[in-house]
Design an enzyme around this catalytic site. Structure first.
Site, short mmCIF file in Angstrom:
data_model
loop_
_atom_site.label_atom_id
_atom_site.label_comp_id
_atom_site.label_asym_id
_atom_site.label_seq_id
_atom_site.Cartn_x
_atom_site.Cartn_y
_atom_site.Cartn_z
N ASP A 238 47.84 37.76 52.75
CA ASP A 238 47.71 37.26 51.37
C ASP A 238 46.89 35.97 51.40
OD1 ASP A 238 48.88 35.44 49.01
OD2 ASP A 238 49.04 37.54 48.46
N ASN A 246 39.85 31.27 41.51
CA ASN A 246 39.39 31.83 40.24
C ASN A 246 39.30 30.75 39.16
OD1 ASN A 246 39.07 34.46 41.14
ND2 ASN A 246 41.19 35.01 40.70
N HIS A 251 35.78 33.73 38.46
CA HIS A 251 36.21 35.03 38.96
C HIS A 251 35.12 35.71 39.79
CE1 HIS A 251 40.10 35.35 36.87
NE2 HIS A 251 39.53 34.60 35.94
N ASP A 255 35.83 37.31 43.38
CA ASP A 255 35.51 38.68 43.83
C ASP A 255 34.71 38.65 45.12
OD1 ASP A 255 35.03 40.03 40.48
OD2 ASP A 255 36.84 39.63 41.64
N GLU A 281 45.12 39.83 45.70
CA GLU A 281 44.59 39.17 46.89
C GLU A 281 45.36 39.55 48.15
OE1 GLU A 281 45.98 37.75 44.36
OE2 GLU A 281 47.51 36.28 44.93
#
Length: 491
Positions: A238, A246, A251, A255, A281
């Site tokens: 994680d 973000n 964002h 990505d 994530e």
């Protein structure tokens, strides 16, 4: 002035100058209250109580402590209240007042248990909601497939009707029409098979990272008579503080981070291992026939492979760290067979433990004393309790230490402007990773900049590579918001 006096009082308490600390704290307390500065008031009360314990004024110290605990309780800072109880329990114990120390210790234990129970209930609620969403998604997918098959059947039926009408009209064209129909049906079947293969591949592939997704794992776990026992190792990875990426970078950068992280994980695993984007994530690594030693080595490799060097993105380099929960199955000592879904749940509990202990680390389950399904379910729900009872043992690994920004204390005191930090010295690591150049931004002048220390444990900004005055160290530990108030960092 109240903040400066509070910092000086904290230094005096740590240096053993209790009466000086008591005088500074007594002077800072009315000023903080007059200006409504709650943080400065809490620091002053904290240092005043410690100083009074040191000089033997225990009733007055207990009164100041009760007032400080009341302030924490009103603000809802339960974790800070528990830390305060633990610290003053130790202080009373050092002063020889064992009854007061024992009372504060029991209060701290009860408050900690309450916080853990609330966290456990929240995790259970999230798991139930996630399972409900997955069931709904499976039902929708099933309905979509049935609609596609119904459309294909309807199209085939229409083609057959046209065939019979055409063959009855002219006998000479019957053979030609049959041939055309045969070719058409064969083409439709070929396209249908091709579309089915494409849809199946897309349904098992994450569209952003190109990795396998949760559906692929479910198909691997399914057997003709139910879920099959899993043999191998599972690692749940994680990204730490991904929401801040973000929020602060956008964002699009988030990505790109996920794409590059998936690519790097594929480079770190074996050829037979499977890397899965588990959701958001989170990434899942499946190691078929992987033992505990291989899982431990891979967890260490992933921690350092991700956290020791920044991700090279098109627009900028971003340094991230990850938290990992891992386990290998079947597990010692009884080697009870564990289905894949239960194994992932246990790895998820280990991941939650790694997150709770500060992130940038791995927690692996070494042994689990279970004899049946009910014990296995209990291990998922009462993970911490079984750990305390000794029925569950874990192995912990720390990730790479974050590099300190290369700026001196004098440069850190510049007024309200951003300066580039000097390039961090390159140090040789396992993969020859180079430390990136970081930048920092100052938001307010600290009380003292002569002596600095790492404040990465504040965990308010991401990555939390900041430098704060040593006098503020206690304040930064007491509240993570303190570091964000004094220093703003963007790396």
């Amino acid at each position: 002035i109240a903040q400066q006096q509070g910092n000086l009082a904290d230094i005096a308490v740590k240096s053993g100058r209790a009466r000086e600390a008591m005088a500074l704290s007594s002077a800072a307390l009315p000023v903080a209250r007059a200006f409504g500065d709650r943080r400065a008031e809490q620091v002053a009360l904290h240092n005043l109580a410690l100083a009074r314990i040191a000089v033997g004024q225990k009733p007055a110290a207990r009164k100041a402590l009760d007032e400080l605990l009341a302030v924490h309780h009103r603000s809802g800072a339960l974790a800070l209240e528990a830390d305060t109880l633990r610290e003053f329990s130790e202080a009373f114990a050092r002063a020889g007042d064992m009854r007061a120390a024992l009372d504060l210790f029991h209060r701290e234990r009860a408050l900690t248990a309450e916080i853990m129970a609330a966290n456990r209930d929240a995790v259970l609620s999230q798991l139930r909601a996630r399972y409900d969403r997955e069931a709904q998604q499976r039902q929708l997918t099933k309905l979509e497939r049935e609609n596609v098959l119904a459309d294909v059947r309807l199209q085939n039926a229409r083609s057959m009707r046209r065939l019979w009408i055409g063959s009855g009209a002219i006998l000479a064209l019957a053979v030609l029409l049959l041939l055309l129909l045969y070719l058409r049906v064969r083409e439709l079947n070929r396209r249908l098979a091709q579309s089915r293969d494409i849809l199946r591949g897309q349904s098992q592939r994450d569209p952003l990272t190109g990795l396998a997704n949760r559906r692929r794992v479910q198909e691997l776990a399914a057997g003709p008579d139910g879920p099959l026992p899993f043999r191998g190792a599972l690692l749940l990875v994680d990204v730490d503080h991904f929401k801040r990426i973000n929020d602060q970078l956008g964002h699009a950068i988030g990505d790109q981070v996920l794409i590059e992280l998936g690519r790097r994980l594929c480079d770190l695993v074996r050829d037979d291992d499977l890397v899965v984007r588990w959701g958001g994530e989170e990434f899942l690594i499946m190691m078929p026939e992987g033992g505990a030693l291989l899982a431990l080595e891979l967890a260490e490799r992933v921690l350092h492979g991700i956290g020791s060097q920044p991700l090279p993105l098109p627009e900028r380099n971003v340094r991230i760290t990850v938290s990992i929960g891992f386990a290998s199955y079947p597990m010692a000592p009884h080697r009870y067979p564990v289905p894949l879904e239960r194994g992932i749940n246990l790895a998820d509990m280990a991941l939650i433990s790694a997150k709770r202990e500060g992130r940038n680390r791995a927690v692996g389950i070494e042994s689990l004393d279970v004899a049946d399904v009910r014990d296995l379910l209990r291990a998922e729900v009462e993970f911490d309790q079984m750990l305390r009872d000794g029925r569950l043992t874990v192995r912990k690994l720390n990730g790479p230490s974050p590099p300190l920004a290369g700026v001196g204390a004098r440069a850190a005191c510049a007024p309200r402007r951003a300066r580039p930090a000097a390039s961090a010295g390159r140090r040789r690591q396992r993969w020859n990773a180079a430390l990136p150049t970081s930048t920092w931004t100052r938001s307010s002048r600290p009380a003292s900049c002569r002596d600095t220390r790492n404040c990465a444990d504040a965990q308010w900004w991401w990555p939390a590579i900041v430098r704060t005055p040593r006098g503020c160290a206690k304040t930064a530990r007491a509240s993570s918001r303190a570091c964000a108030t004094t220093w703003g960092v963007a790396c």
